[in-house]
Design a protein around this motif. Structure first.
Motif, PDB file in Angstrom:
ATOM      1  N   SER A  27       5.464  79.703  31.876  1.00  0.00           N
ATOM      2  CA  SER A  27       4.365  80.683  31.877  1.00  0.00           C
ATOM      3  C   SER A  27       3.924  81.023  30.457  1.00  0.00           C
ATOM      4  O   SER A  27       2.731  81.084  30.158  1.00  0.00           O
ATOM      5  CB  SER A  27       4.806  81.955  32.610  1.00  0.00           C
ATOM      6  OG  SER A  27       3.812  82.953  32.528  1.00  0.00           O
ATOM      7  N   ARG A  30       2.016  78.036  28.891  1.00  0.00           N
ATOM      8  CA  ARG A  30       0.660  77.834  29.419  1.00  0.00           C
ATOM      9  C   ARG A  30      -0.318  78.909  28.969  1.00  0.00           C
ATOM     10  O   ARG A  30      -1.483  78.616  28.683  1.00  0.00           O
ATOM     11  CB  ARG A  30       0.694  77.794  30.949  1.00  0.00           C
ATOM     12  CG  ARG A  30       1.235  76.500  31.517  1.00  0.00           C
ATOM     13  CD  ARG A  30       1.075  76.426  33.028  1.00  0.00           C
ATOM     14  NE  ARG A  30       1.889  77.435  33.712  1.00  0.00           N
ATOM     15  CZ  ARG A  30       1.423  78.560  34.207  1.00  0.00           C
ATOM     16  NH1 ARG A  30       0.139  78.864  34.094  1.00  0.00           N
ATOM     17  NH2 ARG A  30       2.222  79.420  34.814  1.00  0.00           N
ATOM     18  N   THR A  31       0.137  80.138  28.900  1.00  0.00           N
ATOM     19  CA  THR A  31      -0.797  81.255  28.675  1.00  0.00           C
ATOM     20  C   THR A  31      -0.751  81.814  27.263  1.00  0.00           C
ATOM     21  O   THR A  31      -1.629  82.595  26.888  1.00  0.00           O
ATOM     22  CB  THR A  31      -0.479  82.397  29.663  1.00  0.00           C
ATOM     23  OG1 THR A  31       0.883  82.828  29.469  1.00  0.00           O
ATOM     24  CG2 THR A  31      -0.643  81.926  31.099  1.00  0.00           C
ATOM     25  N   ARG A  34       2.386  86.997  25.664  1.00  0.00           N
ATOM     26  CA  ARG A  34       2.146  87.922  26.770  1.00  0.00           C
ATOM     27  C   ARG A  34       3.180  89.032  26.742  1.00  0.00           C
ATOM     28  O   ARG A  34       4.340  88.801  26.377  1.00  0.00           O
ATOM     29  CB  ARG A  34       2.247  87.209  28.125  1.00  0.00           C
ATOM     30  CG  ARG A  34       1.414  85.983  28.263  1.00  0.00           C
ATOM     31  CD  ARG A  34       1.174  85.653  29.715  1.00  0.00           C
ATOM     32  NE  ARG A  34       0.006  86.323  30.242  1.00  0.00           N
ATOM     33  CZ  ARG A  34      -0.415  86.220  31.505  1.00  0.00           C
ATOM     34  NH1 ARG A  34       0.285  85.520  32.369  1.00  0.00           N
ATOM     35  NH2 ARG A  34      -1.494  86.843  31.915  1.00  0.00           N
ATOM     36  N   ASP A  42       2.786  87.134  36.496  1.00  0.00           N
ATOM     37  CA  ASP A  42       2.436  85.710  36.522  1.00  0.00           C
ATOM     38  C   ASP A  42       3.528  84.865  37.163  1.00  0.00           C
ATOM     39  O   ASP A  42       3.237  83.907  37.884  1.00  0.00           O
ATOM     40  CB  ASP A  42       2.167  85.222  35.094  1.00  0.00           C
ATOM     41  CG  ASP A  42       1.693  83.787  35.056  1.00  0.00           C
ATOM     42  OD1 ASP A  42       0.782  83.450  35.844  1.00  0.00           O
ATOM     43  OD2 ASP A  42       2.214  82.997  34.250  1.00  0.00           O
TER      44      ASP A  42
END
Length: 541
Positions: A27, A30-31, A34, A42
């Motif tokens: 996660s 990919r993003t 965060r 997510d």
């Protein structure tokens, strides 16, 4: 980040840390950065699971965190550090080569746990070494701790950043996340510890039960275990120092293949003398005088000072400029050029000429394409007619091969117009190798190859899962029977629980897995060459 890198990172995280950590890491990859709240949403995991996964990733230096101006904490995955997991076997083997079994196990323990204190690492390694010794022999802590000190002195391991001690008012709230820092002078400072003891073997069941009862009584009485003297001082593996060692080994091999063994030993001595003082990104080593080099030569090389000066002059005068002369004091001062890139003094014009990479072109495009590629690397710029003549390939085939490599971004087409209107009839079209694009393409394919190899190994293990579990059960039964002194006939009867075809199947599986592991290590060596080339090229001269 490319899809091949993302896929390989996910496979590495899943194989080494499990599905939950892989889900959190994937996660973040990919993003991007965060906060915890968005990460929980997510992944769909429980907050406690995400926190524990982040603790594991931070422990292994695979995730970094940063406090934002508004007070929130954002977590960011370090993809380049995750990909280094692939190189762990090479780090461990290098430590074994340089420092023997204690060095191998110390580096293995630090990589396995992310970071450890010196006292804990020494105790673990001493226990593991004692297990492999004959009955009655043990490994002394002092021997392991001396190897630990040698690893720190040569910068193969370093201290982890700590929370700096600063006076804080009682009313001031604690920060959302601690800011870690360490001074450069303290990074390799080993604490003075008097570690006295010997490695321990695993206890029998009765001794384990007795130890548990003793621990329970101590807990009921309010006793606490002793705090280690180096509590709070943690160590980790310095991966950049290992990469520097790999680069030095490549340089020594290049000198040996171009000149002779004595020349390579002179360069090896110069690199060894400046291995600690040379920064990882430096273009050359610290200057060394001829007299210093002569005094540091290995005892086996009985060459005189005059012969050494001749070797240094020969290295300095070589067109590849392995060694540069920077002064005349002390018999002359010399440096070794260690830049790895298009401006490299000793490396080939690009890693694309490396013997291990040409087979990739042969396999994908054929021998004639590889011939054209080598020709363009040597001649830099050629027209299509010149390619046909120099490579001795028919015009139709040469045109087809050039366009195939052009579509794969291995070569590029440069237009040189004779007139401002760029009319095709009055324009030269020159083919050239786009070195950086070709290196990135090959690196991308290497990542895909490693991911395919890992998936193939997992498939082989899944297909033979039942047989592997049966083999493990039989081995456990045999071990327990041997410990109790069972007869040979009984042991043979247990061994026959695995049939002949099953043994053959196990041997085939073992052979296939070993081939896959060896292939992974070979591809990683190519990845190291390409990554080093791209990194050096991206740096400003």
């Amino acid at each position: 980040m490319t899809q091949a890198e993302l896929r390989l990172c996910s496979l590495l995280l899943q194989e080494h840390f499990g599905e939950i950590v892989e889900k959190v890491g994937n996660s973040l990859l990919r993003t991007g950065p965060r906060p915890l709240r968005l990460l929980v949403g997510d992944t769909g995991l429980l907050p406690d699971q995400v926190k524990k996964a982040l603790c594991v990733l931070i422990q292994h230096n695979l995730v970094r965190y940063e406090v934002q101006p508004r007070g929130s904490v954002e977590y960011e995955a370090r993809s380049e550090r995750i990909l280094r997991i692939l190189r762990y076997p090479r780090y461990i083997y290098t430590a074994k080569t340089l420092y023997g079994d204690p060095g191998e196990l110390l580096v293995e323990e630090l990589l396995l746990h992310g970071h450890l204190s010196m006292s804990c690492a020494v105790a673990r390694v001493a226990d593991r070494l004692t297990e492999t010794m004959e009955d009655g022999k043990t490994m002394d802590y002092s021997e392991v701790s001396s190897t630990f000190v040698r690893l720190a002195d040569t910068h193969f391991i370093q201290r982890c950043p700590m929370v700096p001690e600063s006076p804080r008012s009682a009313k001031a709230p604690p920060p959302p996340a601690p800011a870690l820092a360490i001074a450069e002078k303290d990074m390799y400072a080993v604490p003075r510890l008097s570690l006295v003891g010997k490695g321990k073997r695993r206890h029998s069941c009765d001794e384990e039960e007795e130890g548990e009862h003793k621990a329970k009584r101590q807990k009921q009485e309010g006793g606490t275990s002793e705090t280690p003297p180096d509590d709070g001082i943690y160590w980790q593996v310095n991966l950049e120092r290992f990469h520097q060692h790999f680069r030095d080994q490549a340089l020594v091999s290049a000198v040996a293949s171009r000149m002779d063994q004595t020349s390579s030993e002179v360069v090896r001595t110069m690199l060894r003398m400046s291995e600690v003082t040379t920064a990882s990104g430096a273009s050359h080593t610290q200057p060394l005088s001829s007299n210093e080099i002569f005094r540091s030569l290995p005892a086996g090389y009985n060459i005189g000072k005059q012969v050494l000066d001749q070797y240094l002059a020969l290295l300095a005068d070589d067109p590849l400029e392995f060694v540069g002369k920077s002064g005349d004091s002390g018999g002359g001062t010399y440096t070794v050029k260690v830049t790895w890139g298009p401006r490299a003094s000793w490396a080939p014009p690009s890693p694309l000429q490396n013997p291990s990479l040409i087979p990739l072109l042969l396999h994908r495009f054929g021998s004639r394409c590889a011939r054209i590629f080598r020709l363009l690397l040597r001649k830099k710029h050629l027209e299509q007619k010149q390619v046909e003549d120099f490579a001795m390939i028919p015009a139709k085939e040469a045109k087809d091969m050039l366009y195939r490599m052009l579509s794969e971004n291995l070569v590029s087409l440069q237009e040189i117009p004779k007139t401002p209107d760029h009319a095709p009839s009055r324009t030269f079209y020159l083919y050239t190798v786009n070195v950086m694009a070709a290196a990135r393409m090959l690196l991308h394919r290497c990542y895909k190859s490693v991911a395919n190899l890992m998936e193939r190994r997992q498939h082989e293990m899944r297909e033979n899962k039942r047989l592997l579990e049966k083999s493990q059960r039989v081995e456990a039964i045999l071990a327990s029977m041997q410990a109790t002194g069972a007869e040979a006939a009984q042991l043979h009867e247990v061994e026959e629980m695995i049939t002949g075809p099953e043994r053959q199947q196990l041997e085939t599986l073992k052979r296939n897995v070993n081939k896959i592991d060896a292939s992974e290590n070979q591809v990683d060596e190519t990845i190291f060459v390409l990554e080093s080339f791209i990194e050096s090229t991206m740096k400003k001269p």
